[in-house]
Design a protein around this motif. Sequence first.
Motif, short mmCIF file in Angstrom:
data_model
loop_
_atom_site.label_atom_id
_atom_site.label_comp_id
_atom_site.label_asym_id
_atom_site.label_seq_id
_atom_site.Cartn_x
_atom_site.Cartn_y
_atom_site.Cartn_z
N ASN A 1 -5.14 -3.91 -0.10
CA ASN A 1 -4.13 -2.92 0.26
C ASN A 1 -4.64 -1.92 1.29
O ASN A 1 -3.87 -1.44 2.12
CB ASN A 1 -3.58 -2.24 -0.99
N THR A 2 -5.93 -1.63 1.27
CA THR A 2 -6.51 -0.79 2.32
C THR A 2 -6.43 -1.54 3.65
O THR A 2 -6.08 -0.96 4.69
CB THR A 2 -7.96 -0.41 1.99
N TYR B 1 -8.02 2.55 -10.50
CA TYR B 1 -8.78 2.93 -9.31
C TYR B 1 -10.22 3.29 -9.67
O TYR B 1 -11.14 3.02 -8.90
CB TYR B 1 -8.08 4.07 -8.56
N PRO C 1 0.81 -1.22 0.00
CA PRO C 1 0.00 0.00 0.00
C PRO C 1 0.85 1.27 0.00
O PRO C 1 0.50 2.26 -0.65
CB PRO C 1 -0.85 -0.09 1.27
N ILE D 1 -7.69 -3.10 -4.19
CA ILE D 1 -7.86 -1.92 -3.33
C ILE D 1 -8.23 -2.36 -1.92
O ILE D 1 -7.68 -1.84 -0.94
CB ILE D 1 -8.94 -0.99 -3.93
#
Length: 189
Positions: A168-169, A139, A110, A165
Amino acid sequence: MEGNIGTDVRATGAFEWVRRNLLLPLPQDTILDDVYIPFQVVRQGQRVVFEPEALAWDDLKPGPKQEFRRKVRTLIGNYQLLQLAPWILKRSNPLRFQFICHKLLRLLVPFALVGLLFSTFWLRKELYGLALVLQLVFYALGALSIFRVRLGIVSRLSEIPLNNIVLNTAAAVAFIYFITGRKAVWARS
């Protein structure tokens, strides 16, 4: 595949067998016992193997929130392992390379992605401009999936960036939770 080069890095928490004489006490509140125990087995000079014929079923189908919490918890567990067993990173550990590749490098992604986005935005010339556009498209595709926009095959393709996403968040949240001391434990819902 890891077993083909010596030993596996982890077992599955759903189903694992360990010889009684190799099972050492777990530190209290260990999050990733299914990683800690195999490391202890290997530290005692034994191998951890994967048995492809062993089966376990899980009837639960977690929703997005539960899956996100599971990912955060698991990733916090990777940080915790470094505290509980700092010897994991020592040269004498035969699983060091596997652990770094399988568990630790994903924690850096990230931060690398944020750095990549800002650096390409800052540079925005030639190849960097193209890299910025590709990232923004990636994204945006993930956002389509978040907001459930339906555009045929594009909608199906948007699941790939969304999963990236979310993972990695979760890694970034895990880092924040770890450095602030917030606990992430299993809870029945």
